[in-house]
Design a protein around this motif. Structure first.
Motif, PDB file in Angstrom:
ATOM      1  N   ASP A 156     -46.739  45.409 -12.844  1.00 52.33           N
ATOM      2  CA  ASP A 156     -45.943  46.348 -12.048  1.00 52.33           C
ATOM      3  C   ASP A 156     -45.325  47.434 -12.923  1.00 52.33           C
ATOM      4  O   ASP A 156     -45.262  48.606 -12.528  1.00 52.33           O
ATOM      5  N   GLU A 157     -44.869  47.057 -14.117  1.00 52.09           N
ATOM      6  CA  GLU A 157     -44.278  48.052 -15.014  1.00 52.09           C
ATOM      7  C   GLU A 157     -45.310  49.093 -15.426  1.00 52.09           C
ATOM      8  O   GLU A 157     -45.028  50.307 -15.419  1.00 52.09           O
ATOM      9  N   LEU A 158     -46.500  48.631 -15.781  1.00 50.81           N
ATOM     10  CA  LEU A 158     -47.546  49.569 -16.187  1.00 50.81           C
ATOM     11  C   LEU A 158     -47.941  50.466 -15.020  1.00 50.81           C
ATOM     12  O   LEU A 158     -48.133  51.674 -15.183  1.00 50.81           O
ATOM     13  N   ARG A 159     -48.039  49.876 -13.837  1.00 57.37           N
ATOM     14  CA  ARG A 159     -48.381  50.675 -12.653  1.00 57.37           C
ATOM     15  C   ARG A 159     -47.331  51.742 -12.401  1.00 57.37           C
ATOM     16  O   ARG A 159     -47.662  52.915 -12.150  1.00 57.37           O
ATOM     17  N   ARG A 160     -46.071  51.377 -12.465  1.00 54.71           N
ATOM     18  CA  ARG A 160     -45.012  52.336 -12.165  1.00 54.71           C
ATOM     19  C   ARG A 160     -44.951  53.448 -13.211  1.00 54.71           C
ATOM     20  O   ARG A 160     -44.705  54.609 -12.874  1.00 54.71           O
ATOM     21  N   ILE A 161     -45.200  53.107 -14.470  1.00 54.18           N
ATOM     22  CA  ILE A 161     -45.221  54.143 -15.511  1.00 54.18           C
ATOM     23  C   ILE A 161     -46.352  55.130 -15.255  1.00 54.18           C
ATOM     24  O   ILE A 161     -46.165  56.360 -15.277  1.00 54.18           O
ATOM     25  N   MET A 162     -47.566  54.615 -14.993  1.00 56.82           N
ATOM     26  CA  MET A 162     -48.724  55.478 -14.851  1.00 56.82           C
ATOM     27  C   MET A 162     -48.718  56.273 -13.552  1.00 56.82           C
ATOM     28  O   MET A 162     -49.415  57.275 -13.433  1.00 56.82           O
ATOM     29  N   THR A 163     -47.944  55.825 -12.572  1.00 61.60           N
ATOM     30  CA  THR A 163     -47.884  56.555 -11.310  1.00 61.60           C
ATOM     31  C   THR A 163     -46.603  57.365 -11.175  1.00 61.60           C
ATOM     32  O   THR A 163     -46.297  57.876 -10.091  1.00 61.60           O
ATOM     33  N   GLY A 164     -45.854  57.471 -12.270  1.00 62.43           N
ATOM     34  CA  GLY A 164     -44.688  58.337 -12.272  1.00 62.43           C
ATOM     35  C   GLY A 164     -43.474  57.780 -11.569  1.00 62.43           C
ATOM     36  O   GLY A 164     -42.562  58.536 -11.206  1.00 62.43           O
ATOM     37  N   GLU A 165     -43.407  56.461 -11.361  1.00 70.26           N
ATOM     38  CA  GLU A 165     -42.296  55.870 -10.624  1.00 70.26           C
ATOM     39  C   GLU A 165     -41.382  55.042 -11.516  1.00 70.26           C
ATOM     40  O   GLU A 165     -40.471  54.388 -11.021  1.00 70.26           O
ATOM     41  N   GLY A 166     -41.611  55.054 -12.814  1.00 69.88           N
ATOM     42  CA  GLY A 166     -40.893  54.123 -13.681  1.00 69.88           C
ATOM     43  C   GLY A 166     -39.970  54.784 -14.685  1.00 69.88           C
ATOM     44  O   GLY A 166     -40.031  54.482 -15.884  1.00 69.88           O
ATOM     45  N   LYS A 167     -39.100  55.657 -14.236  1.00 69.56           N
ATOM     46  CA  LYS A 167     -38.192  56.322 -15.176  1.00 69.56           C
ATOM     47  C   LYS A 167     -37.278  55.327 -15.870  1.00 69.56           C
ATOM     48  O   LYS A 167     -36.977  55.454 -17.062  1.00 69.56           O
ATOM     49  N   ASP A 168     -36.822  54.309 -15.142  1.00 74.21           N
ATOM     50  CA  ASP A 168     -35.965  53.295 -15.749  1.00 74.21           C
ATOM     51  C   ASP A 168     -36.722  52.490 -16.791  1.00 74.21           C
ATOM     52  O   ASP A 168     -36.175  52.149 -17.856  1.00 74.21           O
ATOM     53  N   ILE A 169     -37.983  52.197 -16.514  1.00 69.96           N
ATOM     54  CA  ILE A 169     -38.808  51.441 -17.467  1.00 69.96           C
ATOM     55  C   ILE A 169     -39.104  52.300 -18.684  1.00 69.96           C
ATOM     56  O   ILE A 169     -39.106  51.822 -19.822  1.00 69.96           O
ATOM     57  N   ALA A 170     -39.346  53.586 -18.461  1.00 65.94           N
ATOM     58  CA  ALA A 170     -39.646  54.489 -19.572  1.00 65.94           C
ATOM     59  C   ALA A 170     -38.507  54.517 -20.582  1.00 65.94           C
ATOM     60  O   ALA A 170     -38.740  54.527 -21.797  1.00 65.94           O
ATOM     61  N   LYS A 171     -37.273  54.523 -20.095  1.00 69.29           N
ATOM     62  CA  LYS A 171     -36.130  54.534 -21.009  1.00 69.29           C
ATOM     63  C   LYS A 171     -36.091  53.289 -21.876  1.00 69.29           C
ATOM     64  O   LYS A 171     -35.666  53.329 -23.031  1.00 69.29           O
ATOM     65  N   GLN A 172     -36.527  52.171 -21.324  1.00 66.84           N
ATOM     66  CA  GLN A 172     -36.483  50.915 -22.054  1.00 66.84           C
ATOM     67  C   GLN A 172     -37.634  50.764 -23.035  1.00 66.84           C
ATOM     68  O   GLN A 172     -37.454  50.205 -24.122  1.00 66.84           O
TER      69      GLN A 172
END
Length: 729
Positions: free
Chosen positions: A521-537
């Motif tokens: 899910d984290e990888l999916r959200r990063i690659m689809t532009g939905e993971g700003k919170d994950i990107a910070k981490q």
């Protein structure tokens, strides 16, 4: 109907054609398929009749009924195969042809004796009829099957396969069976017959220099090897008359064998067929099943338009029509017909996915065609002796049961989650007259299907199809919207469907929360532009800048653009270890290996890709082997460190050996490790009914669809959505 841009575009597919005396309204043919829709006694009742009637109603000009057994029950390859060996079969067949004819379509039946592949003969202790003793061959197709699948495969009665090398009386009997079956087909109302002379079945067995090692007048030279075919063609033609359409299905080539049927001999046989008053040629191919992947080379080709060039060469050789099959897209087929390369397009999987495809082409509504995603769910059923089904069309084989009608009591229904299940439910319920509010917490519809489409592009066509179906006056889509009881109350909702997908938590492994460990899910959200919170981490400043740039330019909002971006940038190191060898893990491994990563897959259990259809799994494992992906089964993960995954081997059983990298000298009890810069957790999905339970306790009438209730991925989501859409009055 006035011409539209689309139906003008496909005017060659829509133009009338002819096979012998049979006039056809267009050039679209339903390819013959083994479907297992007959009854256990070989008769045709409602299930199979409704199946073919739906394709006739859908606009195909000619339906070719697959594998009619000329010596039923002998010579059959499937447990629910159609029989045509006795007059007792005629009433059911006649009912079927009459139902097809009501819709202006023609129907033929393919006549077949399975020869060495007559699995039902093997299971029931009868002899397999062959031209000569089959060559010994090895295959790895069983090694990638699950235990349940292995248990479903047909085994020889008594443990031994009985072989009968046909003598001259047997050959005369075979010729008579074909002629008798052709006459019964004519009496049952079929508009023509196709003689199956391909796929290693009995006629092809005689044609093949690889399978035919006879020393008499039926073996050796090309002239001798075609003797059975010539006798069958003559007997059939004599029995049904010159005006009755009869044609052949031929192998353009036999693949994965030494000195099998060659294209040169196929061209000779096509000319021979024309001389023997055959009315057309249908071109296919066959691959010796030396591995599971061979089946995806032929006859059910994975490569787009895999047989088209061969069909074109046959067409250049004869003056009778040639039909092409094998994953040919509509624009390619229309162009080939326009250029005179072929006369007809035969479609199998496409018409399982959407029986109305020809009508939609004629109407110019191509965007409404439900696409085949080439997942091989359909044909995989045959290998485990089950009836054919379609992952994207639950109505296939259930046409008389799954009929949507207008609701007598329209309701306002909230659907929570715009994944494949939620979108399917919305589209179907809206068309039944219900008012739908579709609530999706992310910025786009699709759910995990968006990311799945990156790894397997065919899924993207399904996503596009489902999204366009949301453009309906009864559907309101609310993105970036969290479903709450207060919102449902404000919307005055009558009933709720929860389609929020599975829960994918982190595995309970030391080190699983490290920065270089990614959940799916984290990888999916990063690659689809939905993971700003994950990107910070997890991402560096440079990586976050690249991600932000992609979002600003809209790259991560497009499947194709995101896929292209992934070729140059992904937040992963060079060495990637995927924990989990199921559907998600294997497709992700292929995706990453194509992008230059060195990939390893660790699977804790004995089975790989159990959620994939058998034939699709064969294909994926074949590709992974070519890409040098290291796959290790029975790996118990013990710890994740900064640069490695540590594991120990579980007990290995004799039916599920390790991959080649695990030699007999390995101490399977000793700790093992794999070097990895990045780790992806691709297992641990669980159902998640928490939201559904919560809403239900607050008084809502709640239904669940898809993985939140039962893990079934695309197929399960669409099927459960269809069932719910039918059940809500």
């Amino acid at each position: 109907m006035p011409p539209t841009q689309h139906n003008a575009q496909y005017r060659h597919l829509l133009s009338p054609g002819r096979i012998g005396t049979m006039a056809l309204k267009n050039r679209m043919v339903m390819a013959p398929m083994g479907d297992n829709f007959a009854e256990a006694d070989g008769t045709c009742t409602e299930r199979i009749q409704a199946f073919y009637e739906a394709r006739a109603k859908g606009g195909a000009a000619l339906l070719t009924m697959g594998v009619g057994a000329i010596a039923y029950p002998a010579g059959t390859a499937e447990p629910f195969q159609v029989g045509i060996s006795d007059d007792k079969f005629i009433p059911g067949l006649k009912q079927l042809t009459e139902r097809v004819h009501q819709h202006g379509a023609k129907i033929a039946i393919q006549l077949q004796h399975a020869g060495k592949t007559a699995a039902r003969d093997m299971a029931e202790g009868r002899e397999l009829w062959v031209p000569s003793m089959p060559p010994q061959s090895q295959s790895d197709m069983f090694t990638s099957l699950t235990r349940a699948e292995l248990g479903a495969f047909i085994r020889p009665k008594g443990g031994n396969v009985k072989i009968r090398v046909m003598d001259h009386d047997d050959i005369k009997q075979m010729v008579s069976w074909f002629a008798d079956a052709a006459e019964r087909a004519q009496r049952a109302g079929f508009d023509g017959v196709e003689l199956h002379a391909a796929h290693s079945y009995i006629i092809a067995g005689f044609l093949s220099p690889y399978y035919n090692r006879r020393k008499d007048e039926y073996g050796g030279s090309y002239h001798n090897r075609t003797r059975l075919l010539r006798e069958v063609m003559a007997a059939v033609r004599q029995r049904v008359g010159r005006d009755y359409p009869v044609w052949l299905r031929l192998d353009a080539k036999e693949l994965r064998v030494d000195a099998g049927i060659s294209l040169e001999e196929c061209l000779q046989t096509a000319q021979l067929a024309e001389q023997c008053q055959m009315d057309a040629i249908s071109v296919s191919a066959y691959a010796n099943p030396s591995s599971g992947a061979a089946f995806t080379e032929a006859p059910l080709v994975n490569r787009p338009a895999g047989f088209l060039d061969w069909a074109a060469q046959v067409s250049d050789t004869v003056d009778i029509p040639v039909t092409a099959v094998g994953r040919i897209e509509l624009d390619v087929a229309d162009k080939a017909i326009a250029e005179g390369k072929i006369s007809f397009l035969a479609m199998g999987r496409k018409l399982l996915a959407d029986a109305e495809l020809p009508n939609k082409i004629a109407a110019g509504t191509l965007e409404q065609i439900r696409p085949c995603i080439y997942c091989y769910v359909c044909v995989s059923q045959i290998f485990i002796n089950q009836r054919v089904k379609c992952a994207v069309n639950p109505a296939t084989g259930h046409e008389s049961e799954m009929q949507l009608t207008l609701s007598q009591h329209p309701k306002h229904i909230a659907i929570i989650g715009a994944g494949p299940g939620g979108m399917e439910a919305a589209a179907l319920l809206a068309r039944r007259g219900h008012r739908i509010t579709l609530l999706e917490k992310s910025a786009r519809p699709g759910g995990t299907l968006f990311f799945a489409a990156m790894a397997y592009p065919e899924n993207g066509r399904l996503l596009d199809y489902q999204v366009q179906r949301l453009d309906h006056p009864n559907i309101t889509v609310k993105l970036n919207t969290e479903a709450t009881p207060e919102l449902l109350q404000d919307l005055n909702i009558d009933e709720v469907i929860v389609a929020t997908g599975a829960l994918r938590g982190r595995l309970d492994i030391p080190g699983a929360d490290a920065k270089h460990v990614w959940s799916g899910d984290e990888l999916r959200r990063i690659m689809t532009g939905e993971g700003k919170d994950i990107a910070k981490q997890k991402l560096s400043l440079v990586q976050r800048a690249m991600l932000s740039s992609g979002q600003l330019t809209g790259i991560t909002g497009s499947i194709e653009a995101t896929r292209k971006l992934s070729n140059v940038w992904m937040p992963l190191g060079d060495n990637v270890c995927i924990i989990g060898g199921g559907l998600v893990g294997l497709e992700l491994a292929e995706f990453l290996a194509h992008r230059g990563r060195k990939v390893s897959v660790l699977e804790p259990g004995p089975d790989l890709g159990a959620e994939l259809a058998i034939v699709r799994r064969w294909r994926v494992l074949h590709e992974l082997k070519k890409l040098d992906v290291n796959i290790i089964k029975n790996a118990n993960i013990t710890e994740i460190t900064n640069d490695a995954v540590h594991y120990a081997m579980n007990k290995i059983d004799s039916n599920h050996q390790q991959t080649a990298d695990m030699t007999d000298k390995t101490d399977h009890n000793a700790p093992q490790q794999l070097q990895a810069d990045s780790i992806i957790l691709a297992s641990g999905a669980e159902t998640d009914t928490q939201l559904a339970t919560s809403l239900s306790t607050q008084g809502w009438t709640v239904h669940t669809v898809g993985d939140c209730q039962q893990l079934g991925y695309i197929e399960g989501a669409i099927q459960s959505a269809t069932q719910i859409a039918q059940s809500i009055d």
